[in-house]
Write a protein that holds these residues in place. Sequence first.
Motif: not given
Length: 317
Positions: A198-212, A232-238
């Motif tokens: 799961l790829i994260h971006s700093r401007p949207l740090p919690a986006e995976w959790r919200q999307w799921l 797991d929405p917390g794993r993966g690089p930012e």
Amino acid sequence: MPDDLPPLNALRSFVQAGHELSFSRAADRLGVTPGAVSRLVRKLEEHLGVRLLERTAHGLVLTGQGELYLRDVSGPLTAVEAATRRLVGSRNPNRIVVACYPTFAARWLLPRWSRFFDRHPEIDVQIATSLTDVDFRRDDGTDIAIRLGAEGDLAAPPAGTVCEKLLDIEIVAVSAPGTFDGCRTEVQRVERLARQVLIHSRPLPAEWRQWLDAFARSPVSPAVVRALKAVDPGRGPEFETLNLSFQAAAEGIGVAVGMRTLADAEIADGSLVCPFTFRRRSSRCFQVVARRGGANGRAVDLYRRWLTEEARRVGPA
């Protein structure tokens, strides 16, 4: 300590790096490379004979002397820059400064640039990019800012400005073609997602959790809901910017989430696909904040109106 003033470019680089605590973000703000910012800060340190920033494994940290110096020089440097912009602006009513996020500039604004220029070639538009929103109370050198905000912000714009909605925001998952090959059902795709990076971006740090979470609350089967709980929405690089997270997804590193319209070009050419039909409607939106009046008021108003026209052409972000 030398008697002469420090090099202005080096001082400007230090102030940006000191505020951002990142050479990359300072480089985005200044429109140069991170290496250039690092070299200029080193040049200032050598000029002063003082270490201002510590380079650590976790990023930049201001030294004690660096913190004091940043506090003392930030205000005067901002005042000099603002005075210069006012002087230049007073001589050129067709010059405007537009501030926005780096990814928005690269993926939404610049591809449309020619349409405004063809209509108003006399207007000189300067783009300033930063991950930090403009404070119109302190920065009087920016004429228009494109920012993320809540609907309520539209009713209470900064003094002397007008604020209006530019784009509603829809968040989608994107991946390289082939990532979900062989997955015939939604359940299978979600199960595959649980094994993906799961790829994260700093401007949207919690986006995976919200999307799921929003996906699980949408009209889907109990089997899909159970499969979503295994992701797991917390794993993966930012990554530093949303632009980089989209590029990482296109390279096959994993699956990213982000604003649909900012990935339109890659989706259109097939380098990115949306493996899920679900889209999360964000409670925030892109907004345009523009100064009212001033010597360049006509140019500001023309650009603001053009932005809203372009937004109506493409729909939600």
